[in-house]
Design an enzyme around this catalytic site. Sequence first.
Site, mmCIF file in Angstrom:
data_model
loop_
_atom_site.group_PDB
_atom_site.id
_atom_site.type_symbol
_atom_site.label_atom_id
_atom_site.label_comp_id
_atom_site.label_asym_id
_atom_site.label_seq_id
_atom_site.Cartn_x
_atom_site.Cartn_y
_atom_site.Cartn_z
ATOM 1 N N LYS A 129 2.375 2.356 -4.882
ATOM 2 C CA LYS A 129 3.287 1.978 -5.977
ATOM 3 C C LYS A 129 2.657 2.204 -7.338
ATOM 4 O O LYS A 129 3.329 2.592 -8.277
ATOM 5 C CB LYS A 129 3.604 0.469 -5.925
ATOM 6 N N GLY B 61 -4.140 -4.584 -4.677
ATOM 7 C CA GLY B 61 -5.213 -3.732 -5.175
ATOM 8 C C GLY B 61 -4.640 -2.371 -5.473
ATOM 9 O O GLY B 61 -4.048 -1.742 -4.609
ATOM 10 N N HIS B 62 -4.742 -1.961 -6.708
ATOM 11 C CA HIS B 62 -4.207 -0.653 -7.088
ATOM 12 C C HIS B 62 -5.358 0.205 -7.575
ATOM 13 O O HIS B 62 -6.148 -0.258 -8.394
ATOM 14 C CB HIS B 62 -3.262 -0.769 -8.290
ATOM 15 N N ASP C 151 0.812 -1.227 0.000
ATOM 16 C CA ASP C 151 0.000 0.000 0.000
ATOM 17 C C ASP C 151 0.840 1.268 0.000
ATOM 18 O O ASP C 151 0.435 2.289 0.558
ATOM 19 C CB ASP C 151 -0.943 0.041 1.223
ATOM 20 N N GLN D 171 2.498 -5.855 -3.042
ATOM 21 C CA GLN D 171 2.780 -5.894 -1.596
ATOM 22 C C GLN D 171 4.101 -5.144 -1.319
ATOM 23 O O GLN D 171 4.428 -4.235 -2.041
ATOM 24 C CB GLN D 171 2.826 -7.332 -1.061
HETATM 25 P P1 IMP Z 1 -2.296 -12.595 1.867
HETATM 26 O O1 IMP Z 1 -1.314 -12.057 0.884
HETATM 27 O O2 IMP Z 1 -3.732 -12.381 1.452
HETATM 28 O O3 IMP Z 1 -2.008 -14.015 2.233
HETATM 29 O O4 IMP Z 1 -2.136 -11.769 3.225
HETATM 30 C C1 IMP Z 1 -0.970 -11.848 4.027
HETATM 31 C C2 IMP Z 1 -0.618 -10.496 4.620
HETATM 32 O O5 IMP Z 1 -0.229 -9.625 3.579
HETATM 33 C C3 IMP Z 1 -1.769 -9.800 5.342
HETATM 34 O O6 IMP Z 1 -1.246 -9.031 6.398
HETATM 35 C C4 IMP Z 1 -2.331 -8.875 4.283
HETATM 36 O O7 IMP Z 1 -3.018 -7.785 4.836
HETATM 37 C C5 IMP Z 1 -1.049 -8.463 3.599
HETATM 38 N N1 IMP Z 1 -1.256 -8.058 2.202
HETATM 39 C C6 IMP Z 1 -1.444 -8.853 1.137
HETATM 40 N N2 IMP Z 1 -1.583 -8.134 0.020
HETATM 41 C C7 IMP Z 1 -1.428 -6.853 0.377
HETATM 42 C C8 IMP Z 1 -1.417 -5.620 -0.366
HETATM 43 O O8 IMP Z 1 -1.552 -5.574 -1.586
HETATM 44 N N3 IMP Z 1 -1.227 -4.501 0.382
HETATM 45 C C9 IMP Z 1 -1.031 -4.529 1.718
HETATM 46 N N4 IMP Z 1 -1.024 -5.648 2.431
HETATM 47 C C10 IMP Z 1 -1.218 -6.797 1.772
#
Ligand code: IMP
Length: 423
Positions: free
Chosen positions: A20, A44-45, A17, A222
């Site tokens: 990017k 999510g962008h 977040d 991420q």
């Molecule tokens: P997962 O990727 O859904 O397995 O989530 C694992 C961790 O990564 C959690 O803390 C999510 O909130 C975090 N996370 C996954 N994708 C994103 C993203 O695009 N932005 C911020 N945090 C993310």
Amino acid sequence: MEREMSSLTVLGCMWGDEAKAKVVDFLGASADVVVRFQGGANAGHTIVSEGKKYVFHSVPSGMLYPTTRCVIAQGTVIDPFGLREEMQGLMAQGIDFSGRLFIDSRAGLVLPLHKELDSSKEEQLGKNRIGTTGKGIGPAYADQSARCGLRMGDLAHPDWLRKRLLSLYDLHGQNPDAAALDKELAALASAWEFLRGYVTEVDILLREWYLQGDSILFEGAQGTLLDVGFGTYPFVTSSHTMCGGVSTGAGFPPRWLDKVIGVYKAYGTRVGEGPFPTEIFDVTAERIRVVGNEFGTTTGRPRRIGWFDAVAAKYTADLNGLDGLAITLLDVLSGIPELKICTGYWQGDTRLPHYPSHHLDLESTQPEYLTLPGWEADIGAVNKLGKLPKAAREYLEAIQDLLERPIELVSVGKERSQTIVIN
Ligand code: IMP
């Protein structure tokens, strides 16, 4: 004249977040190719262009430029139904995909089973849950590593697909009836009909394009502190979000990574569980959350807010060998009288020499802060560093000094035009 070969990697360097997509969108103007190399629809962008809002999950945001080629590489995991829906939504907004999107046949598949496993695992973990996005990412990557996962190219082979799917259910102790299995296979066949024209071996293309002089932009999803190896494990995602992930995820030789830019928000945020030493809970946190619209694009969850953590940021800058920095959402800090930057971690009487590798150690640290004056001015229209208020410049200089890298870009608003280029 022959152009120089070039690749640029843009990585989120905290917990995701970092805005990017705004940076990728800005730099994407001069890229021929934009590549997603890891992650999936957990990303999510949101990009605002000429007042229109576009939301991306698995599709690279370079798609907004009419001639840019976009790649979803091997290291990603793709929900074929979600991807189809995302593409159809963007098509309805006027985006043309033909001849411009390339999906690697080796990308892993996220199946409905993975989403179920994701949520049941979180439920089982109870108060120790990770706080995942619920998109099935962890279970999908786990199956890829366990060599029982399905990949995009499997969709082209119905008999093999049926066998693999049955065996996958079996390995997870499930035994769907024939009708349910047929239904799922029919749905996968229909998604494949939609996607097949885009599926190829993209690593070959990427290497060819690089050698012929195209400029390639790798878009991280991420952030480095969510890297499955070097992040705040176990509160991480399941892919390699750091620089090395580009090479293993896209089949792109590491020595061809010409420049790496790290994106940092001007303050800290985190979604999901896990240590966040500089987290704040006061009115300033609430103000930043509202002004910065700090709610997840994928899940809508309110993000946790904190001060800029230069200890964590230096760790990720070094891990990725960053050449330069992009600082985003600086405008959100306008109007806050005093700002803090974390410059060290203390555990009792000991100042830690580096970022701790165990999440329990991170949880028990006390941040040491540098306090800086804030500024009271709307900086959304500033397009030159020199025109920023003195306090804002000093704030950026402090980050630059602590991270020992130059800031090359500062974002002061959502629009493409609200960007200060320094280098
Ligand atoms: P997962 O990727 O859904 O397995 O989530 C694992 C961790 O990564 C959690 O803390 C999510 O909130 C975090 N996370 C996954 N994708 C994103 C993203 O695009 N932005 C911020 N945090 C993310």
